[in-house]
Design a protein around this motif. Structure first.
Motif, PDB file in Angstrom:
ATOM      1  N   ALA A   6       0.488   1.410   0.832  1.00  0.00           N
ATOM      2  CA  ALA A   6       0.145   2.263  -0.178  1.00  0.00           C
ATOM      3  C   ALA A   6       1.689   3.005  -0.708  1.00  0.00           C
ATOM      4  O   ALA A   6       2.431   3.281   0.083  1.00  0.00           O
ATOM      5  CB  ALA A   6      -0.856   3.558  -0.086  1.00  0.00           C
ATOM      6  N   LEU A   7       1.757   3.370  -1.938  1.00  0.00           N
ATOM      7  CA  LEU A   7       2.830   3.873  -2.492  1.00  0.00           C
ATOM      8  C   LEU A   7       3.332   5.222  -1.573  1.00  0.00           C
ATOM      9  O   LEU A   7       4.347   5.340  -1.397  1.00  0.00           O
ATOM     10  CB  LEU A   7       2.704   4.307  -3.835  1.00  0.00           C
ATOM     11  N   HIS A   8       2.252   5.943  -1.329  1.00  0.00           N
ATOM     12  CA  HIS A   8       2.502   7.277  -0.599  1.00  0.00           C
ATOM     13  C   HIS A   8       3.277   6.951   0.798  1.00  0.00           C
ATOM     14  O   HIS A   8       4.122   7.691   1.111  1.00  0.00           O
ATOM     15  CB  HIS A   8       1.465   8.091  -0.803  1.00  0.00           C
ATOM     16  N   GLU A   9       2.672   5.948   1.364  1.00  0.00           N
ATOM     17  CA  GLU A   9       2.926   5.435   2.593  1.00  0.00           C
ATOM     18  C   GLU A   9       4.715   5.083   2.608  1.00  0.00           C
ATOM     19  O   GLU A   9       5.659   5.556   3.252  1.00  0.00           O
ATOM     20  CB  GLU A   9       2.342   4.457   3.267  1.00  0.00           C
ATOM     21  N   MET A  10       5.016   4.303   1.375  1.00  0.00           N
ATOM     22  CA  MET A  10       6.361   3.692   1.412  1.00  0.00           C
ATOM     23  C   MET A  10       7.228   5.045   1.057  1.00  0.00           C
ATOM     24  O   MET A  10       8.408   4.745   1.667  1.00  0.00           O
ATOM     25  CB  MET A  10       6.359   2.770   0.194  1.00  0.00           C
ATOM     26  N   LEU A  11       6.898   6.077   0.330  1.00  0.00           N
ATOM     27  CA  LEU A  11       7.735   7.031   0.027  1.00  0.00           C
ATOM     28  C   LEU A  11       7.714   7.893   1.224  1.00  0.00           C
ATOM     29  O   LEU A  11       8.977   8.366   1.508  1.00  0.00           O
ATOM     30  CB  LEU A  11       7.002   7.880  -0.986  1.00  0.00           C
ATOM     31  N   GLU A  12       6.801   7.880   2.091  1.00  0.00           N
ATOM     32  CA  GLU A  12       7.168   8.820   3.393  1.00  0.00           C
ATOM     33  C   GLU A  12       8.123   7.946   4.356  1.00  0.00           C
ATOM     34  O   GLU A  12       8.715   8.657   4.959  1.00  0.00           O
ATOM     35  CB  GLU A  12       5.529   8.874   3.864  1.00  0.00           C
ATOM     36  N   VAL A  13       8.180   6.873   4.561  1.00  0.00           N
ATOM     37  CA  VAL A  13       8.967   5.979   5.266  1.00  0.00           C
ATOM     38  C   VAL A  13      10.450   6.228   4.593  1.00  0.00           C
ATOM     39  O   VAL A  13      11.549   6.510   5.483  1.00  0.00           O
ATOM     40  CB  VAL A  13       8.673   4.503   5.231  1.00  0.00           C
ATOM     41  N   ARG A  14      10.492   6.142   3.329  1.00  0.00           N
ATOM     42  CA  ARG A  14      11.934   6.585   2.681  1.00  0.00           C
ATOM     43  C   ARG A  14      12.394   7.897   3.157  1.00  0.00           C
ATOM     44  O   ARG A  14      13.557   8.219   3.235  1.00  0.00           O
ATOM     45  CB  ARG A  14      11.755   6.148   1.124  1.00  0.00           C
ATOM     46  N   LEU A  54      16.692   4.346  12.182  1.00  0.00           N
ATOM     47  CA  LEU A  54      17.006   4.122  10.810  1.00  0.00           C
ATOM     48  C   LEU A  54      17.016   2.456  10.523  1.00  0.00           C
ATOM     49  O   LEU A  54      16.547   1.956   9.565  1.00  0.00           O
ATOM     50  CB  LEU A  54      18.408   4.651  10.321  1.00  0.00           C
ATOM     51  N   GLN A  55      17.501   1.691  11.509  1.00  0.00           N
ATOM     52  CA  GLN A  55      17.421   0.223  11.626  1.00  0.00           C
ATOM     53  C   GLN A  55      15.972  -0.149  11.602  1.00  0.00           C
ATOM     54  O   GLN A  55      15.383  -1.098  10.600  1.00  0.00           O
ATOM     55  CB  GLN A  55      18.404  -0.571  12.499  1.00  0.00           C
ATOM     56  N   LEU A  61      10.990  -1.147   5.694  1.00  0.00           N
ATOM     57  CA  LEU A  61      11.000  -1.292   4.162  1.00  0.00           C
ATOM     58  C   LEU A  61      11.058  -2.621   3.539  1.00  0.00           C
ATOM     59  O   LEU A  61      10.936  -2.720   2.576  1.00  0.00           O
ATOM     60  CB  LEU A  61      12.209  -0.252   3.816  1.00  0.00           C
ATOM     61  N   SER A  62      12.138  -3.345   4.166  1.00  0.00           N
ATOM     62  CA  SER A  62      12.476  -4.581   3.757  1.00  0.00           C
ATOM     63  C   SER A  62      11.307  -5.665   3.669  1.00  0.00           C
ATOM     64  O   SER A  62      11.298  -6.473   2.751  1.00  0.00           O
ATOM     65  CB  SER A  62      13.555  -5.317   4.677  1.00  0.00           C
ATOM     66  N   LYS A  63      10.028  -5.378   4.605  1.00  0.00           N
ATOM     67  CA  LYS A  63       8.944  -6.135   4.304  1.00  0.00           C
ATOM     68  C   LYS A  63       7.714  -5.662   3.433  1.00  0.00           C
ATOM     69  O   LYS A  63       6.827  -6.212   3.300  1.00  0.00           O
ATOM     70  CB  LYS A  63       8.210  -6.268   5.828  1.00  0.00           C
ATOM     71  N   VAL A  64       8.060  -4.423   2.557  1.00  0.00           N
ATOM     72  CA  VAL A  64       6.948  -3.846   1.890  1.00  0.00           C
ATOM     73  C   VAL A  64       6.987  -4.524   0.717  1.00  0.00           C
ATOM     74  O   VAL A  64       8.064  -4.977  -0.053  1.00  0.00           O
ATOM     75  CB  VAL A  64       7.585  -2.301   1.563  1.00  0.00           C
TER      76      VAL A  64
END
Length: 66
Positions: A6-14, A54-55, A61-64
């Motif tokens: 979900a968008l919020h999950e991606m933003l949290e990872v960022r 971080l890696q 993130l690269s798999k999103v």
């Protein structure tokens, strides 16, 4: 691993990745200022661990897919 986040999950990872970047910067900067060998070792370990994390976050993130 499911790459449909979900968008919020991606933003949290960022957000976590940004925080880890700050952690690395702070640890490396403080290494130049400390004289205590034990504290120097702790800072080096923190910087190394933060880089590994971080890696891993970058891999997520690269798999999103959006």
């Amino acid at each position: 691993m499911n790459s449909n986040y979900a968008l919020h999950e991606m933003l949290e990872v960022r957000e976590i990745a940004a925080f880890k970047t700050v952690c690395i910067t702070k640890s490396k900067t403080m290494q130049a200022l400390v004289t205590d060998p034990e504290l120097m070792q702790i800072l080096q370990q923190d910087a190394t661990l933060s880089q590994q994390q971080l890696q891993e976050l970058g891999g997520v993130l690269s798999k999103v897919t959006v």
